[in-house]
Design a protein around this motif. Structure first.
Motif, short mmCIF file in Angstrom:
data_model
loop_
_atom_site.label_atom_id
_atom_site.label_comp_id
_atom_site.label_asym_id
_atom_site.label_seq_id
_atom_site.Cartn_x
_atom_site.Cartn_y
_atom_site.Cartn_z
N TYR B 102 0.84 -1.18 0.00
CA TYR B 102 0.00 0.00 0.00
C TYR B 102 0.89 1.24 0.00
N LEU B 110 -5.06 6.43 -1.32
CA LEU B 110 -4.44 5.14 -1.05
C LEU B 110 -4.26 4.42 -2.38
N GLU B 112 -2.71 0.76 -4.24
CA GLU B 112 -2.40 -0.65 -3.98
C GLU B 112 -1.54 -1.20 -5.11
N ASN B 123 -7.06 3.12 -4.83
CA ASN B 123 -8.15 2.53 -4.07
C ASN B 123 -9.38 3.41 -4.24
N SER B 169 -11.35 -0.38 7.47
CA SER B 169 -12.00 -1.23 6.46
C SER B 169 -11.94 -2.67 6.93
N GLY B 173 -10.46 -2.83 1.91
CA GLY B 173 -10.38 -1.49 1.33
C GLY B 173 -11.49 -1.17 0.35
N TRP B 176 -15.10 1.94 3.59
CA TRP B 176 -14.39 2.58 4.70
C TRP B 176 -15.37 3.28 5.62
#
Lengths: 85, 354
Positions: B102, B110, B112, B123, B169, B173, B176
């Protein structure tokens, strides 16, 4: 075709300093550069298609912006701004 | 021998050494560029660095040898249709699945990676969160600076954003929820403190031996959660200041944590010109200063949120922190004694023990 002139590190990403590219505006020419050399995507234009704040684009020696018109005989120089720390 | 990766305003420095003696600079990379963060993925041995060129924007680079060639990672960009651009990557953290990493950044984003950091994707659950229009940045921007996976449970994840707060989360993810219950944002007027957003979290660490326990350094306050971030209690009594940036925990003891208090929000330097790391061994009930070997006078340091880290655990816990003065300090005995590891680096943004 307009001529785009690059310095390091951009020239290293694009395999050289001089590039002849099509486009009617600065943005179109820079997008053409990105299509030819995907490694440079995100370095000059950000995700919004705007020239990064600390990068200067000159068209025939005059400061240019994204929508500045470009014709075949124009020279575009991409230079880092005299800023930083 | 411990390897330190020190991100600075003027590049990445890889240091080798042992606490008590000066470390050697064994590699420097990205000269002249801001390296916000660098880490080595313990699973692959791969190095990852977040680098922001003043001119050309933020990138993540990877390598197997910090003194060798680095490769630029793909995919670190916001959706082209949005009126926003990626400003910085603040932190990179391994996930709980092989190859999963991450990265957190500004504006509150965010990313990934499922291939060890070579390529990244945004994300969307956090990006598309309906409260996003209410999010406001802290002094360092709208930075997602903390990412805390749950050991062994890849679906459970916590992130923290300044000045938005803690987000949890339970589905890896996809969705949230914010969780700032118990945190008192004293910088807001009384009538505005019930706002569930606008929480300027500075850093959060999860205790790997007891994952439901978290320690938080807030903009004003030090907090602990014993219910996986569901609620927070103030544990700042006994500290000389409730302001600071990083918090570090002893991975072997969920009751042990370390903070570096700074004079309140405007000054942001070590109180009274004396550098002290404060330790709790009872989950925040009491705090004790640990400063033997650290500057005792005329030292007004600022230690940023990613510039404090540890290696090992227990009595042999190694602690490392760097300051914007360019100094890096090391302890090999859980903070009982300290020595300088480096004195003259550029302003230090991050320190990670590889």
């Amino acid at each position: 075709m307009a001529t785009v002139m690059l310095r390091a590190p951009l020239s290293e990403l694009c395999g050289g300093r001089l590039h002849n590219l099509d486009g009617r505006t600065v943005r179109e020419v820079l997008h053409a550069l990105e299509r030819s050399y995907p490694a440079v995507a995100g370095w000059i234009l950000d995700e919004r298609g705007r020239i990064r704040e600390h990068v200067n684009v000159f068209v025939n020696g005059e400061h240019g912006e994204e929508e500045t018109s470009v014709v075949e005989t124009d020279r575009l120089q991409i230079l880092p701004a005299i800023t930083g720390g | 021998m411990t390897e330190l990766l020190v991100g600075t305003r003027k590049g990445l420095f890889a240091l080798d050494g042992e606490p008590g003696l000066p470390f050697d600079v064994v590699a420097r990379a990205f000269e002249g560029q801001s390296v916000e963060y660098a880490m080595r993925d313990p699973r692959s041995g791969r190095y990852l660095a977040s680098v922001t060129s003043w001119f050309y924007g933020p990138k993540i680079w990877t390598t197997d040898d910090p003194a060798g060639e680095w490769q630029q990672a793909d995919g670190l960009a916001l959706p082209e249709a949005e009126d926003a651009s990626l400003q910085r990557i603040w932190v990179i953290v391994p996930g709980e699945v092989d190859g999963l990493l991450y990265a957190g950044g500004d504006p509150g984003v965010l990313f990934e990676s499922h291939d060890g950091g070579s390529s990244w994707e945004l994300n969307r659950g956090l990006w598309d969160h309906p409260t996003r229009p209410e999010w406001s940045p802290g002094n360092g921007g709208l930075c997602l600076h903390t990412i805390a996976p749950w050991p062994g449970e890849p679906q459970r994840l916590m992130v923290a954003i300044s000045a938005v707060g803690v987000w949890l989360s339970d589905d890896g993810g996809t969705s949230w929820r914010h969780s700032n219950t118990g945190i008192v944002p004293e910088y807001l007027p009384d009538e505005a403190r019930d706002n569930p957003i606008q929480h300027c979290v500075h850093d959060v660490r999860r205790a790997p031996s007891r994952p439901e326990r978290l320690f938080m350094q807030f903009h004003g306050g030090v907090y602990r959660s014993d219910d996986a971030g569901g609620s927070w209690v103030d544990i700042g009594d006994g500290l000389p200041s409730d302001f600071g940036f990083p918090v570090v925990i002893d991975p072997g003891d969920a009751d042990s944590a370390y903070v570096i208090p700074l004079v309140g929000a405007e000054d942001r330097t070590t109180p009274g010109g004396k550098v002290l790391v404060w330790e709790t061994r009872d989950a925040g009930a009491t705090w004790s200063p640990r400063g033997t070997g650290l500057p005792e006078a005329d030292a007004y340091l600022t230690v940023l949120r990613e510039a404090f880290d540890s290696a090992g655990s227990g009595k042999a816990l190694e602690l490392y922190f760097g300051a914007t003065s360019g100094a890096v300090y090391a302890s090999g005995d859980a903070g009982a004694s300290w020595a300088s590891a480096a004195m003259h680096l550029p302003p230090v943004y991050s320190v990670r023990a590889a």
